[in-house]
Design an enzyme around this catalytic site. Structure first.
Site, PDB file in Angstrom:
ATOM      1  CD  GLU A 284      -2.977  -0.979   0.018  1.00  0.00           C
ATOM      2  OE1 GLU A 284      -3.274   0.010  -0.459  1.00  0.00           O
ATOM      3  OE2 GLU A 284      -2.813  -2.286  -0.642  1.00  0.00           O
ATOM      4  CD1 TRP A 287      -1.665  -0.462  -3.774  1.00  0.00           C
ATOM      5  CD2 TRP A 287      -2.144   0.946  -5.627  1.00  0.00           C
ATOM      6  NE1 TRP A 287      -2.386  -1.054  -4.742  1.00  0.00           N
ATOM      7  CE2 TRP A 287      -2.834  -0.232  -5.921  1.00  0.00           C
ATOM      8  CE3 TRP A 287      -2.195   1.927  -6.678  1.00  0.00           C
ATOM      9  CZ2 TRP A 287      -3.297  -0.467  -7.040  1.00  0.00           C
ATOM     10  CZ3 TRP A 287      -2.872   1.521  -7.683  1.00  0.00           C
ATOM     11  CH2 TRP A 287      -3.612   0.257  -8.041  1.00  0.00           C
ATOM     12  CD1 TRP A 316     -17.911  13.012 -17.520  1.00  0.00           C
ATOM     13  CD2 TRP A 316     -18.639  11.119 -16.752  1.00  0.00           C
ATOM     14  NE1 TRP A 316     -16.720  12.281 -17.601  1.00  0.00           N
ATOM     15  CE2 TRP A 316     -17.180  11.036 -17.216  1.00  0.00           C
ATOM     16  CE3 TRP A 316     -19.149   9.945 -16.004  1.00  0.00           C
ATOM     17  CZ2 TRP A 316     -16.625   9.846 -16.925  1.00  0.00           C
ATOM     18  CZ3 TRP A 316     -18.705   8.791 -15.820  1.00  0.00           C
ATOM     19  CH2 TRP A 316     -17.368   8.786 -16.007  1.00  0.00           C
ATOM     20  CG  ASN A 351      -8.566   2.164  -0.183  1.00  0.00           C
ATOM     21  OD1 ASN A 351      -8.464   3.213  -0.983  1.00  0.00           O
ATOM     22  ND2 ASN A 351      -8.384   0.912  -0.554  1.00  0.00           N
ATOM     23  CD1 TRP A 369     -14.078  11.163 -14.606  1.00  0.00           C
ATOM     24  CD2 TRP A 369     -12.774  12.041 -12.904  1.00  0.00           C
ATOM     25  NE1 TRP A 369     -13.008  11.715 -15.081  1.00  0.00           N
ATOM     26  CE2 TRP A 369     -12.222  12.225 -14.300  1.00  0.00           C
ATOM     27  CE3 TRP A 369     -11.859  12.458 -11.979  1.00  0.00           C
ATOM     28  CZ2 TRP A 369     -10.810  12.672 -14.457  1.00  0.00           C
ATOM     29  CZ3 TRP A 369     -10.499  13.100 -12.239  1.00  0.00           C
ATOM     30  CH2 TRP A 369     -10.054  13.237 -13.389  1.00  0.00           C
ATOM     31  CD1 TRP A 392     -11.541  11.133  -5.959  1.00  0.00           C
ATOM     32  CD2 TRP A 392     -13.361  10.597  -7.257  1.00  0.00           C
ATOM     33  NE1 TRP A 392     -12.633  11.224  -5.233  1.00  0.00           N
ATOM     34  CE2 TRP A 392     -13.685  10.823  -5.896  1.00  0.00           C
ATOM     35  CE3 TRP A 392     -14.244   9.860  -8.083  1.00  0.00           C
ATOM     36  CZ2 TRP A 392     -15.366  10.554  -5.555  1.00  0.00           C
ATOM     37  CZ3 TRP A 392     -15.455  10.147  -7.726  1.00  0.00           C
ATOM     38  CH2 TRP A 392     -15.845  10.258  -6.164  1.00  0.00           C
TER      39      TRP A 392
HETATM   40  C1  LIG Z   1     -11.500   7.647  -4.629  1.00  0.00           C
HETATM   41  C2  LIG Z   1     -10.306   7.644  -3.730  1.00  0.00           C
HETATM   42  C3  LIG Z   1      -9.522   8.932  -3.094  1.00  0.00           C
HETATM   43  C4  LIG Z   1      -8.720   8.711  -2.445  1.00  0.00           C
HETATM   44  N1  LIG Z   1      -8.000   9.987  -1.929  1.00  0.00           N
HETATM   45  C5  LIG Z   1      -6.981   9.932  -1.296  1.00  0.00           C
HETATM   46  C6  LIG Z   1      -6.415  11.150  -0.565  1.00  0.00           C
HETATM   47  O1  LIG Z   1      -6.878  12.393  -1.174  1.00  0.00           O
HETATM   48  N2  LIG Z   1      -5.152  11.181   0.103  1.00  0.00           N
HETATM   49  C7  LIG Z   1      -4.713   9.838   0.620  1.00  0.00           C
HETATM   50  O2  LIG Z   1      -3.711   9.862   1.363  1.00  0.00           O
HETATM   51  N3  LIG Z   1      -5.430   8.549  -0.001  1.00  0.00           N
HETATM   52  C8  LIG Z   1      -6.419   8.694  -0.853  1.00  0.00           C
HETATM   53  N4  LIG Z   1      -6.848   7.562  -1.254  1.00  0.00           N
HETATM   54  C9  LIG Z   1      -6.145   6.091  -0.887  1.00  0.00           C
HETATM   55  C10 LIG Z   1      -6.679   5.540   0.296  1.00  0.00           C
HETATM   56  O3  LIG Z   1      -8.040   5.446   0.662  1.00  0.00           O
HETATM   57  C11 LIG Z   1      -6.158   6.089   1.583  1.00  0.00           C
HETATM   58  O4  LIG Z   1      -4.700   6.542   1.550  1.00  0.00           O
HETATM   59  C12 LIG Z   1      -6.319   5.346   2.834  1.00  0.00           C
HETATM   60  O5  LIG Z   1      -7.706   4.796   2.955  1.00  0.00           O
HETATM   61  C13 LIG Z   1      -5.808   5.702   4.108  1.00  0.00           C
HETATM   62  O6  LIG Z   1      -5.856   5.027   5.235  1.00  0.00           O
HETATM   63  P1  LIG Z   1      -4.937   4.768   6.167  1.00  0.00           P
HETATM   64  O7  LIG Z   1      -3.598   5.626   6.355  1.00  0.00           O
HETATM   65  O8  LIG Z   1      -5.182   3.846   7.244  1.00  0.00           O
HETATM   66  O9  LIG Z   1      -4.329   3.508   5.197  1.00  0.00           O
HETATM   67  P2  LIG Z   1      -3.328   2.098   5.368  1.00  0.00           P
HETATM   68  O10 LIG Z   1      -4.251   0.722   5.007  1.00  0.00           O
HETATM   69  O11 LIG Z   1      -2.869   2.081   6.905  1.00  0.00           O
HETATM   70  O12 LIG Z   1      -2.281   2.213   4.389  1.00  0.00           O
HETATM   71  C14 LIG Z   1      -1.055   2.984   4.651  1.00  0.00           C
HETATM   72  C15 LIG Z   1      -0.573   4.132   3.793  1.00  0.00           C
HETATM   73  O13 LIG Z   1      -0.502   3.470   2.295  1.00  0.00           O
HETATM   74  C16 LIG Z   1      -1.173   4.639   1.577  1.00  0.00           C
HETATM   75  N5  LIG Z   1      -2.262   3.808   0.904  1.00  0.00           N
HETATM   76  C17 LIG Z   1      -3.134   2.991   1.266  1.00  0.00           C
HETATM   77  N6  LIG Z   1      -4.223   2.544   0.368  1.00  0.00           N
HETATM   78  C18 LIG Z   1      -3.879   3.329  -0.544  1.00  0.00           C
HETATM   79  C19 LIG Z   1      -4.468   3.395  -1.924  1.00  0.00           C
HETATM   80  N7  LIG Z   1      -5.369   2.729  -2.176  1.00  0.00           N
HETATM   81  N8  LIG Z   1      -3.945   4.198  -2.890  1.00  0.00           N
HETATM   82  C20 LIG Z   1      -2.926   5.075  -2.602  1.00  0.00           C
HETATM   83  N9  LIG Z   1      -2.153   4.943  -1.327  1.00  0.00           N
HETATM   84  C21 LIG Z   1      -2.777   4.085  -0.461  1.00  0.00           C
HETATM   85  C22 LIG Z   1      -1.554   5.603   2.198  1.00  0.00           C
HETATM   86  O14 LIG Z   1      -0.561   6.648   2.287  1.00  0.00           O
HETATM   87  C23 LIG Z   1      -1.849   5.123   3.628  1.00  0.00           C
HETATM   88  O15 LIG Z   1      -1.711   6.051   4.628  1.00  0.00           O
HETATM   89  C24 LIG Z   1      -7.974   7.499  -1.949  1.00  0.00           C
HETATM   90  C25 LIG Z   1      -8.602   6.441  -2.433  1.00  0.00           C
HETATM   91  C26 LIG Z   1      -9.806   6.602  -3.301  1.00  0.00           C
HETATM   92  C27 LIG Z   1     -10.260   5.123  -4.009  1.00  0.00           C
END
Ligand SMILES: Cc1cc2nc3c(=O)[nH]c(=O)nc-3n(C[C@H](O)[C@H](O)[C@H](O)COP(=O)(O)OP(=O)(O)OC[C@H]3O[C@@H](n4cnc5c(N)ncnc54)[C@H](O)[C@@H]3O)c2cc1C
Length: 481
Positions: A284, A287, A316, A351, A369, A392
């Site tokens: 992640e 990612w 859209w 997420n 979107w 997005w």
């Molecule tokens: C539509 C949409 C919009 C999003 N907008 C943002 C945003 O503005 N800022 C943001 O930080 N994240 C965003 N995310 C990614 C993700 O949802 C969040 O980073 C995550 O939910 C953060 O929770 P956590 O810190 O507990 O993550 P954890 O699951 O603990 O993961 C650790 C770190 O890994 C990274 N990470 C985790 N999942 C993703 C993912 N799917 N994509 C990219 N990086 C990821 C984040 O930096 C996160 O803090 C978005 C995802 C979607 C689908």
């Protein structure tokens, strides 16, 4: 030579390359810190009150942490990025700084601002030094054999792991040393800025790098071990919630990776079954780096354009009424409404639910979107352009997904699978609290209730008929394929 460290999205003292380099270069002449408040620019970038307040609270913590090192933090207002060159030149001159140090930002406006700052400082003979510090591996350094940017995550992740291993993982830097006291007073930091209000309580998100490090320590224990199996269930506290801290740099990605490697036998990808949580979490973090890399490699995504250019031709449905129902969490689809209400109440959304709500907006409601992207930017405490835009565009199938355009989540099936008890829905949609969860429980789909029972709950009927709208989105994507 006195040095000025310009803090932006790197609000920490631990593991900070620019700060360490500035301290080493300045020696006994000392370092001064600066942060520019840019409310007009932030508004243009759709930053919301919840993020801005978090930044202001973090600045207080940063100022206190820097004060322990005798580094004063100056906080000044420079409304837009266009004001930054003159402001910094004045501050550098006033404090007799011969060089400015900062961490690179990769968005287009930020790059242009930095180029203008560098040119303006050069006129006064002030050097400008910037460092890659937002990622473990700087955007652009992970390329295909032909030197191209990766456009699909899985091969990117493999290559990213190779680069991390080849370079040898660099442990986080020690905190900068304490310097002699300077005759510069730190600035007061405002509590709030006009136009950036928020209803999200401060205590949900303790600010500052100590809070971030404490959260990482807590997560790196048991929760990390269970991460692979808990991460998709929004009712569980199964993820780190470090994203707000990573977004403003209150913690460095190297520090996060370091903690994960320590409990993953030093491996990025560990096949041992009891290490699945650690390996998944590291993936992640990759990612996050992937979307920074996309931003650097494909600047069109910074200009309001789709990653898959052909999808810019999709027309859209611009229905404001449906959009408001989505924003306010009254679409009549419980998991979607729970997510949208979690966003409003806490400034954060799980997420899995971000994917469900984003896909629902773009596929079921067939709304632009970019409307959803903007709403998330305005309400997320972790709002980060690259991550939000990447998430997005992935959800709307205009972005970097390896799957074809017809990936359409069924929100009701997602709800049954990832919120089986219905506890997440119950927490945020209290009008459904008495409905049963379980595989066929009506909490996931109250339309399945007998008419009389349904009439007793004050909850909207679905704003669209899923079966009917599916064909519309399929035809639209086929039309531009
Ligand atoms: C539509 C949409 C919009 C999003 N907008 C943002 C945003 O503005 N800022 C943001 O930080 N994240 C965003 N995310 C990614 C993700 O949802 C969040 O980073 C995550 O939910 C953060 O929770 P956590 O810190 O507990 O993550 P954890 O699951 O603990 O993961 C650790 C770190 O890994 C990274 N990470 C985790 N999942 C993703 C993912 N799917 N994509 C990219 N990086 C990821 C984040 O930096 C996160 O803090 C978005 C995802 C979607 C689908």
């Amino acid at each position: 030579m006195r040095a000025l460290v310009w803090f932006r999205s790197d609000l920490r003292t631990h593991d900070h390359r620019a700060l360490s380099a500035a301290c080493a270069a300045a020696g006994k002449d000392g370092v001064v810190g600066v942060f520019l408040l840019a409310p007009a620019q932030w508004r243009e970038h759709d930053w919301g009150g919840v993020k801005v307040r978090f930044i202001l609270r973090t600045l207080r913590e940063l100022s206190a942490a820097l004060a322990k090192l005798n580094i004063p933090l100056i906080v000044e207002r420079a409304d837009t990025f266009a004001d930054a060159p003159e402001s910094l030149a004045k501050i550098a001159a006033k404090h007799r700084c011969a060089a400015v140090y900062c961490s690179r930002e990769y968005e287009i406006n930020e790059r242009r601002r930095d180029a203008a700052v560098e040119a303006r400082l050069a006129r006064d003979g002030v050097a400008f030094h910037s460092f890659d510090d937002q990622c473990v591996i700087e955007p652009g350094a992970v390329r295909t054999g032909e030197g191209r940017f990766y456009t699909v995550f899985t091969p990117f992740r493999r290559a990213w792991c190779r680069v991390v291993e080849e370079r040898g993982f660099v442990a986080p830097l020690p905190t900068a040393p304490r310097q002699a006291r300077l005759d510069v007073a730190p600035s007061p930091i405002p509590d709030s800025l006009p136009g950036f209000d928020t209803g999200v309580p401060d205590n949900l998100w303790p600010a500052g790098e100590d809070a971030a490090l404490a959260r990482l320590r807590e997560f790196a224990g048991k929760p990390l071990t269970h991460y692979k199996h808990h991460r998709d269930f929004p009712a569980l506290d199964g993820t780190s919630r470090l994203s707000p801290y990573l977004a403003i740099g209150a913690i460095s990605p190297r520090t996060c990776l370091h903690a994960a490697l320590q409990s993953n036998d030093g491996k990025l990808d560990n096949p041992a079954p009891n290490r699945a949580g650690q390996s998944t979490w590291i993936s992640e973090l990759a990612w996050r780096e992937f979307y920074k890399h996309i931003l650097a490699g494909f600047p069109r995504v910074c200009m309001g354009r789709a990653f898959k250019s052909a999808t810019d031709r999709i027309e859209w449905a611009e229905d404001r009424g449906l959009f408001e129902a989505w924003c306010e969490g009254r679409t009549g689809v419980p998991i979607v409404d729970a997510g949208m209400r979690q966003l409003r109440a806490t400034g954060w959304m799980h997420n899995r639910v971000r994917m469900i709500t984003a896909m629902y907006l773009s596929k079921d409601l067939f709304l632009p979107w970019r409307w959803g992207e903007r709403h998330f930017m305005q309400h997320l405490i972790d709002a980060d352009f690259s991550q939000n835009n990447g998430g997005w565009q992935w959800s709307a199938s205009t972005g970097t997904d390896a799957a074809p355009y017809f990936r359409i989540f069924n929100p009701i099936s997602q709800s049954r699978k990832f919120d089986p008890s219905g506890d997440y829905i119950r927490r945020f949609v209290p009008e459904l609290a008495d409905l049963d969860g379980g595989e066929d429980g009506p909490i996931h789909d109250p339309t399945a209730l007998p008419e009389l029972a349904r009439a007793r709950i004050d909850y909207p009927v679905p704003v669209v008929d899923r079966a009917a709208v599916r064909d519309r989105v399929l035809a639209a994507f086929k039309g531009v394929a």
